[in-house]
Design an enzyme around this catalytic site. Structure first.
Site, short mmCIF file in Angstrom:
data_model
loop_
_atom_site.label_atom_id
_atom_site.label_comp_id
_atom_site.label_asym_id
_atom_site.label_seq_id
_atom_site.Cartn_x
_atom_site.Cartn_y
_atom_site.Cartn_z
N GLU A 127 94.60 23.32 20.96
CA GLU A 127 93.41 24.02 20.46
C GLU A 127 92.85 24.90 21.56
O GLU A 127 93.09 24.65 22.75
CB GLU A 127 92.36 22.99 20.04
N LYS A 129 90.62 26.45 24.43
CA LYS A 129 89.64 25.93 25.38
C LYS A 129 88.51 26.95 25.41
O LYS A 129 88.68 28.08 25.88
CB LYS A 129 90.26 25.77 26.76
N ASP A 131 85.24 28.85 26.43
CA ASP A 131 84.55 29.08 27.69
C ASP A 131 83.04 29.08 27.46
O ASP A 131 82.39 30.12 27.44
CB ASP A 131 85.01 30.41 28.29
N TYR A 241 84.77 18.89 19.26
CA TYR A 241 86.17 18.57 19.56
C TYR A 241 86.35 17.22 20.24
O TYR A 241 87.48 16.82 20.52
CB TYR A 241 86.82 19.67 20.41
N LYS A 329 95.89 26.79 31.17
CA LYS A 329 95.06 27.98 31.36
C LYS A 329 95.86 29.26 31.14
O LYS A 329 97.03 29.33 31.49
CB LYS A 329 94.49 28.00 32.79
N CYS A 422 68.33 58.79 48.19
CA CYS A 422 69.09 58.96 46.95
C CYS A 422 70.28 59.88 47.19
O CYS A 422 70.19 60.86 47.92
CB CYS A 422 68.17 59.54 45.88
N CYS A 424 71.31 62.03 45.41
CA CYS A 424 71.14 63.33 44.76
C CYS A 424 70.77 64.39 45.79
O CYS A 424 70.36 64.07 46.90
CB CYS A 424 70.08 63.23 43.66
N CYS A 446 65.64 55.84 42.51
CA CYS A 446 65.47 57.15 43.10
C CYS A 446 64.05 57.56 42.80
O CYS A 446 63.57 57.40 41.68
CB CYS A 446 66.45 58.12 42.43
N CYS A 452 65.07 65.07 40.23
CA CYS A 452 66.42 64.61 40.55
C CYS A 452 67.39 65.05 39.46
O CYS A 452 67.22 64.70 38.29
CB CYS A 452 66.42 63.08 40.66
S1 IVH Z 1 88.27 18.09 25.63
C1 IVH Z 1 88.07 14.12 27.85
N1 IVH Z 1 88.52 20.33 24.33
O1 IVH Z 1 86.51 22.11 29.19
C2 IVH Z 1 88.28 15.55 27.56
N2 IVH Z 1 87.28 20.36 26.35
O2 IVH Z 1 87.61 21.37 31.77
C3 IVH Z 1 87.09 16.18 27.01
N3 IVH Z 1 86.32 22.54 26.87
O3 IVH Z 1 83.97 19.90 30.06
C4 IVH Z 1 87.17 17.65 26.90
N4 IVH Z 1 87.08 23.60 25.12
O4 IVH Z 1 83.38 21.76 28.41
C5 IVH Z 1 88.03 19.73 25.42
N5 IVH Z 1 88.79 22.24 23.04
C6 IVH Z 1 88.29 21.64 24.11
C7 IVH Z 1 87.51 22.33 25.05
C8 IVH Z 1 87.04 21.65 26.16
C9 IVH Z 1 86.36 23.71 26.22
C10 IVH Z 1 85.61 22.35 28.15
C11 IVH Z 1 84.65 21.19 28.17
C12 IVH Z 1 85.06 20.35 29.33
C13 IVH Z 1 85.90 21.27 30.13
C14 IVH Z 1 86.92 20.52 30.91
#
Ligand code: IVH
Length: 717
Positions: A127, A129, A131, A241, A329, A422, A424, A446, A452
């Site tokens: 799934e 990750k 941000d 999640y 990653k 400046c 300019c 400026c 200017c």
């Molecule tokens: S699982 C025990 N699933 O990534 C594992 N984490 O680097 C619990 N994060 O602190 C985390 N998307 O904030 C999981 N689909 C995802 C995620 C996810 C983002 C973040 C989360 C965690 C950090 C760990």
């Protein structure tokens, strides 16, 4: 676009396709709602908007669990400082892998650990990750009792009040259904979409607030507001999640748990997939990687989790990361290149922005040669110097940024000194301005103002921009050309010059515009026609076009309303410039107008050069009076929301009419709403109104209500 014959009927979409399209549409609709209601600047026609909405409705009808989460709640009382919350089950982090080989090694390690035969299926989920920032939601007796940030994993911050303020936009349920356990901690990620992030920053820029570097920071900043009302104004989102304490487990697989969360009403990521083997896992990683540019929010990798919870239990943890999960990653969208120079850009209001001029480099598929350095404080923080090798990153897939300096600095590289004069031709001293609280601000300006040339040029660009004078055929390129026109008598140096251009072009003994490269007889006559068409302008547009600091479109509209006509506005502005307390107080009494606006107005109209420039411009124009709200109308001062389709008028028209009668038209229903006008197809707004006990009337009832007041003589009245 709604009639695209290739488009799959909503009911035939796969659930994942539906989720993805739904999210995109909801983003788009939310953005258009914002432009329409908050900026009064729709960028699409009603028909196009309706088509988007119709498709959204169709998808929601076929997939009811997707119901849009676009409306926002009004926050509860301020929370004060955040209290600490101890997590009943620690919130862990994840180990990382950076290549397919390492991902395969992760699976091999799991198999070895479990002594799992090579020919026996080992299901692993994949799934995105997200941000964002993780959040733990605790439900007791199926009611939300607390929400906490991750903090150090053992202890987080209590953000319950703020989470309560964003239940609607996040889709976090307040109450769980009867089949949920009495104690349930659901965990997931709070984040912002790219569109909402950009809208927030645009708004911040308009009000002179903090600009967020990326959606993650903006989401964190929004969630950790002391005032939940501020949080409520930020359309945060959430994906569930993971979990903490769970009274009884609804399932014994990762996929089953997430399915349970979805049943309980939590948003879950549509791109989560259960994969039977490593090949499928990597294939899904590639798919998510491909989706990344269009997914609409920041993700930085793919998380793999062993699906069987009994196996998860057996695998356990190493230090603070589970052995049963890992983050794969994405290759970072970062690159190293040389900083060749630091340019200083002068903005319309004189703000000096340092721009890194880079040896061109490809970052995430895009060639980057400029990156922002924000302000002098940022340069000092990074200690970045011309000649350094720097790490460049495309934050949120948009604005490239210099994130750090590569350690070994080449010999002879000198510290960077921010200019004190400046760049300019005027060489005016640069000023570091104070914030309203008296502290030193980060921004340098400026001090040349209209003297200017850079500020003048930016000012002209703003003047002709789409939401200001919007003159066809006179865009940035043409403005730049006329600014430095080889024939001096044909230059455009200030807005009034645009309107004298034709007369000057007709003067004797001059080289004509039509003789310059890139212009022809037709294009020149079209240009003059477009300019002449703009000699008559609405007061609010005119005020906005002046480019006064802190006077964005919304404020310009409020000011136009307050003054009614240009002469009254000018008189008011001059009184403010003269520091007349009464005039200042009068203006600040208007909702949404504060000291930054009155100060900026006073400053602008206190400058002789600015006033003279405005006078020369006004002499060329007819400025229409603002449509004045009628004193007496049944809807004066009322907040009205239109929803569903209107059959006797367009939405634009309905809105303009209501406003001309002194009503405030809002985009979403809240406790402050006085009246909801609902047409056929009204959905969530109508539900909300019913829920809050707000009066709902039909379009015909609305017309009858306003009939006595709205006559043909309304305009200008
Ligand atoms: S699982 C025990 N699933 O990534 C594992 N984490 O680097 C619990 N994060 O602190 C985390 N998307 O904030 C999981 N689909 C995802 C995620 C996810 C983002 C973040 C989360 C965690 C950090 C760990």
């Amino acid at each position: 676009m709604a009639h695209d014959p290739l488009r799959v009927p909503a009911k035939d979409l796969l659930p994942m396709e539906a989720e993805i399209e739904h999210r995109r549409l909801a983003d788009e609709v939310a953005e258009h709602d914002r432009r329409y209601h908050q900026e009064d600047a729709p960028t699409i026609s009603d028909a196009e908007y309706d088509a988007l909405r119709r498709r959204l409705d169709e998808i929601e009808a076929a997939f009811p669990h997707l119901r849009a989460r676009v409306t926002q709640a009004v926050g509860a009382a301020p929370s004060g400082k955040f209290a600490k919350v101890r997590h009943s089950v620690p919130m862990l982090s994840l180990g990382n892998v950076f290549s397919v080989e390492e991902a395969e090694e992760f699976v091999a390690r799991v198999r070895r650990f479990l002594d799992w035969p090579a020919d026996r299926e080992l299901a692993i989920t994949a799934e995105p990750k997200i941000d964002g920032l993780s959040l733990s939601l605790r439900y007791e007796n199926r009611r939300l009792v607390s929400a906490a940030t991750r903090g150090d994993g053992a202890e987080g911050e209590d953000v319950t009040a703020n989470v309560r303020a964003v239940l609607a936009s996040t889709g976090i349920p307040d109450v769980l259904p009867a089949d949920a356990p009495t104690i349930a901690e659901v965990r997931g990620e709070i984040y912002l979409s790219h569109a909402d992030f950009q809208a927030i920053n645009a708004r911040q820029a308009e009000i002179g607030g903090k600009i967020f570097a990326n959606p993650r920071n903006a989401a964190a900043g929004s969630l950790r507001q002391i005032d939940p009302k501020v949080t409520a104004s930020r359309p945060l989102r959430f994906f569930a999640y993971a979990w903490g304490e769970m009274g009884t487990m609804p399932s014994m697989t990762q996929t089953g748990m997430v399915e349970a969360f979805a049943r309980w009403g939590f948003p879950v990521n549509p791109l989560m997939k259960r994969c039977a083997d490593v090949a499928a896992l990597i294939e899904h990683y590639r798919l998510i990687e491909r989706e990344r540019p269009i997914i609409g929010y920041d993700i930085d990798g793919v998380v793999y989790k062993v699906d069987d919870l009994a196996l998860q239990g057996r695998l356990g943890f190493v230090a603070r990361a589970p052995r049963w999960a890992v983050a794969h990653k994405f290759a970072a969208e970062k690159a190293i290149t040389r900083l060749n120079a630091i340019d200083i850009q002068v903005g319309r209001t004189g703000a000096l922005t340092p721009v890194a001029k880079l040896e061109p480099i490809t970052v995430g598929g895009v060639v980057v040669s400029n990156a922002t350095l924000h302000n002098p404080d940022e340069i000092a923080r990074l200690d970045v110097r011309v000649g350094d090798f720097v790490v460049v990153q495309r934050a949120g897939d948009v604005i490239p940024q210099v994130v750090e300096v590569v350690q070994d600095r080449p010999r002879g590289v000198e510290p960077y000194a921010f200019p004190t004069i400046c760049p300019c031709p005027l060489k005016t001293p640069v000023i570091r301005e104070e914030t309203s609280s008296g502290a030193e601000g980060a921004v340098r300006r400026c001090s040349g103002e209209f003297a200017c040339p850079h500020q003048r040029m930016e000012h002209l660009r703003h003047f002709v921009s789409r939401r200001a004078f919007d003159i066809e055929g006179l865009g940035e390129k043409q403005i730049a050309f006329f600014f430095e026109c080889p024939v001096e008598a044909l230059r455009i140096r200030e807005p009034a010059d645009i309107f004298t251009l034709e007369a000057r072009n007709d003067a004797q003994n001059l080289q004509k515009i039509e003789n310059f490269e890139g212009f022809g007889k037709t294009s020149v006559s079209n240009l003059f026609a477009a300019i002449n068409a703009r000699r008559t302008i609405a007061l609010e547009r005119f005020i906005f076009a002046l480019g006064i600091r802190h006077v964005g479109e919304t404020t310009a509209k409020l000011l136009a309303r307050a003054a009614g006509e240009w002469p009254a506005f000018e008189a008011m502005a001059r009184r403010i410039a003269a520091d007349e307390t009464e005039a200042i107080a009068e203006l600040q009494a208007i909702d949404q107008i504060g000291p930054s606006v009155t100060e900026a107005l006073g400053e602008f109209f206190g400058r002789t050069d600015a006033v003279a420039m405005v006078d020369r411009l006004v002499a060329q124009l007819v400025i229409l009076p603002a449509e004045k709200p009628r004193g007496e109308s049944p809807v004066t001062g009322k907040t009205v929301v239109f929803t569903g389709s209107l059959e006797r008028m367009t939405r634009d028209e309905a809105k303009a009419r209501a406003e001309s009668l002194g009503a405030k038209v809002a985009g979403s229903v809240s406790k402050k709403t006085d009246l909801v006008v609902a047409g056929p197809g009204a959905g969530s707004k109508l539900d909300k109104a019913t829920e809050l006990g707000v009066k709902v009337i039909s379009e015909d009832e609305w017309l009858a209500l306003i009939a006595p007041a709205a006559g043909p003589d309304t305009a200008g009245g």
